[in-house]
Design a protein around this motif. Structure first.
Motif, PDB file in Angstrom:
ATOM      1  N   PRO A  93     -21.015  20.230 -22.387  1.00  0.00           N
ATOM      2  CA  PRO A  93     -21.295  21.468 -23.095  1.00  0.00           C
ATOM      3  C   PRO A  93     -21.693  22.575 -22.130  1.00  0.00           C
ATOM      4  N   GLU A  94     -21.183  23.765 -22.416  1.00  0.00           N
ATOM      5  CA  GLU A  94     -21.560  24.960 -21.654  1.00  0.00           C
ATOM      6  C   GLU A  94     -21.418  24.746 -20.150  1.00  0.00           C
TER       7      GLU A  94
ATOM      8  N   HIS B 242     -22.280  22.245 -18.293  1.00  0.00           N
ATOM      9  CA  HIS B 242     -23.319  21.521 -17.560  1.00  0.00           C
ATOM     10  C   HIS B 242     -22.666  20.530 -16.582  1.00  0.00           C
TER      11      HIS B 242
ATOM     12  N   TYR C   9     -36.586  26.533 -19.189  1.00  0.00           N
ATOM     13  CA  TYR C   9     -36.741  26.781 -20.629  1.00  0.00           C
ATOM     14  C   TYR C   9     -36.438  25.492 -21.421  1.00  0.00           C
ATOM     15  N   GLY C  10     -37.231  25.275 -22.484  1.00  0.00           N
ATOM     16  CA  GLY C  10     -37.162  24.030 -23.242  1.00  0.00           C
ATOM     17  C   GLY C  10     -35.807  23.726 -23.840  1.00  0.00           C
ATOM     18  N   GLY C  11     -35.068  24.757 -24.187  1.00  0.00           N
ATOM     19  CA  GLY C  11     -33.750  24.547 -24.771  1.00  0.00           C
ATOM     20  C   GLY C  11     -32.789  23.872 -23.797  1.00  0.00           C
ATOM     21  N   LEU C  12     -32.934  24.189 -22.514  1.00  0.00           N
ATOM     22  CA  LEU C  12     -32.080  23.528 -21.514  1.00  0.00           C
ATOM     23  C   LEU C  12     -32.459  22.057 -21.405  1.00  0.00           C
TER      24      LEU C  12
ATOM     25  N   ALA D 171     -33.770  20.179 -23.711  1.00  0.00           N
ATOM     26  CA  ALA D 171     -33.229  19.514 -24.906  1.00  0.00           C
ATOM     27  C   ALA D 171     -31.726  19.302 -24.760  1.00  0.00           C
ATOM     28  N   SER D 172     -31.037  20.303 -24.213  1.00  0.00           N
ATOM     29  CA  SER D 172     -29.580  20.194 -24.019  1.00  0.00           C
ATOM     30  C   SER D 172     -29.236  19.074 -23.060  1.00  0.00           C
TER      31      SER D 172
ATOM     32  N   ASP E 233     -29.827  15.743 -24.709  1.00  0.00           N
ATOM     33  CA  ASP E 233     -28.773  15.553 -25.712  1.00  0.00           C
ATOM     34  C   ASP E 233     -27.486  15.108 -25.028  1.00  0.00           C
TER      35      ASP E 233
ATOM     36  N   LEU F  84     -32.350  13.789 -32.147  1.00  0.00           N
ATOM     37  CA  LEU F  84     -32.884  14.040 -30.809  1.00  0.00           C
ATOM     38  C   LEU F  84     -34.366  14.338 -30.941  1.00  0.00           C
TER      39      LEU F  84
ATOM     40  N   VAL G  75     -37.671  15.296 -28.502  1.00  0.00           N
ATOM     41  CA  VAL G  75     -38.101  15.671 -27.156  1.00  0.00           C
ATOM     42  C   VAL G  75     -39.604  15.898 -27.149  1.00  0.00           C
TER      43      VAL G  75
ATOM     44  N   THR H 113     -19.669  25.339 -27.379  1.00  0.00           N
ATOM     45  CA  THR H 113     -18.997  24.205 -27.988  1.00  0.00           C
ATOM     46  C   THR H 113     -18.801  23.069 -26.998  1.00  0.00           C
TER      47      THR H 113
ATOM     48  N   TYR I  25     -22.121  23.166 -30.312  1.00  0.00           N
ATOM     49  CA  TYR I  25     -22.648  22.072 -29.512  1.00  0.00           C
ATOM     50  C   TYR I  25     -24.142  21.850 -29.806  1.00  0.00           C
TER      51      TYR I  25
ATOM     52  N   GLY J  86     -26.743  21.052 -28.178  1.00  0.00           N
ATOM     53  CA  GLY J  86     -27.762  21.651 -27.311  1.00  0.00           C
ATOM     54  C   GLY J  86     -28.133  23.052 -27.754  1.00  0.00           C
TER      55      GLY J  86
ATOM     56  N   SER K  46     -31.715  24.350 -28.999  1.00  0.00           N
ATOM     57  CA  SER K  46     -32.299  25.554 -28.391  1.00  0.00           C
ATOM     58  C   SER K  46     -32.753  26.547 -29.453  1.00  0.00           C
TER      59      SER K  46
ATOM     60  N   ASP L 124     -35.815  25.248 -31.179  1.00  0.00           N
ATOM     61  CA  ASP L 124     -36.939  25.365 -30.241  1.00  0.00           C
ATOM     62  C   ASP L 124     -37.442  26.802 -30.201  1.00  0.00           C
TER      63      ASP L 124
ATOM     64  N   LEU M 202     -40.176  18.526 -30.102  1.00  0.00           N
ATOM     65  CA  LEU M 202     -39.055  19.016 -30.900  1.00  0.00           C
ATOM     66  C   LEU M 202     -38.298  17.816 -31.431  1.00  0.00           C
TER      67      LEU M 202
ATOM     68  N   VAL N 154     -34.905  16.966 -33.777  1.00  0.00           N
ATOM     69  CA  VAL N 154     -33.730  17.529 -34.440  1.00  0.00           C
ATOM     70  C   VAL N 154     -32.929  16.414 -35.096  1.00  0.00           C
TER      71      VAL N 154
END
Lengths: 135, 135
Positions: free
Chosen positions: A3-4, A6, A35-38, A40-41, A44, A76, A78, B28, B35, B37, B41, B44, B76, B78
């Motif tokens: 994704p994205e 990575h 950042y927390g979203g990364l 989590a990503s 995931d 998920l 975290v 995506t 996606y 993540g 995000s 979050d 978090l 999800v």
């Protein structure tokens, strides 16, 4: 599993799946920290990759050996234990805690410079046929 | 509250906090779907924003009225209920389930075109002083 961009690659180290990732300067919300979203990503992404690796191993195959089964994340969790510094390469490690024909559960850690800053649990399930385009 | 330029703005609708976000085509991993993540995000990000809004409201202030307290995510969770289509604007809604001086717990939903595709729970805590630069 990518994704994205990575481009998270997963390898086995004994019974653990391992991925490495170096965040970019824009992966921040609070200066100096990831950042927390990364996070989590990454957990995931490693989760679905680790689930595929686990299913391959169960079939006696290694990562990259033939077509891998595809997984999606069902849930998920975290726990952010401490701030993750922005700069160092991050290491994600997964340990398979449950595996059936259609489901894999992994416990994961994310660490920076040897310090675990987040823990995760991923429940990954085989991708529904309806989501696989062109098949 | 503005990681990676999500620029998530939060408003109150009754007792719910609401944010809107339209994913980009690159959000995506599986063609046609958002996606996971990004979903994590957004939950979050809405969680820490919603926590700040809840703390302001508790003090009798509205969003944007004076300096907002800053929160970080402690945990978090999800649950991905069904695939989230890529294209429509996504709506994140939060409901405060617990609030103390230093902690806010929110239950969240993410929906596309009125269909809830993911649920989340965020535990947000006041940002540790050590993380606030220049204070």
């Amino acid at each position: 599993m990518n994704p994205e961009g990575h481009q998270l690659k997963t390898v086995w180290e004994g019974d653990e799946t391992v991925s490495m990732f170096t965040p970019e300067p824009y992966h921040t919300a609070i200066p100096g920290y990831v950042y927390g979203g990364l996070i989590a990503s990454l957990l995931d992404c490693h989760g679905t990759g680790g689930a595929a690796a686990a299913m391959l191993r169960r079939e006696g195959r290694d990562i990259g050996e033939g077509e891998a089964p595809r997984f999606v994340t069902a849930s998920l969790q975290v726990d952010f234990l401490k701030p993750t510094p922005l700069g160092p390469e991050l290491e994600v490690r997964g340990r398979i805690v449950e595996i059936t024909d259609r489901k894999v559960v992994l416990d994961e850690t994310l660490s920076a410079e040897g310090v675990v800053t987040a823990k995760g649990r991923v429940v990954a399930v085989r991708m529904p046929e309806a989501m696989v385009e062109g098949s």
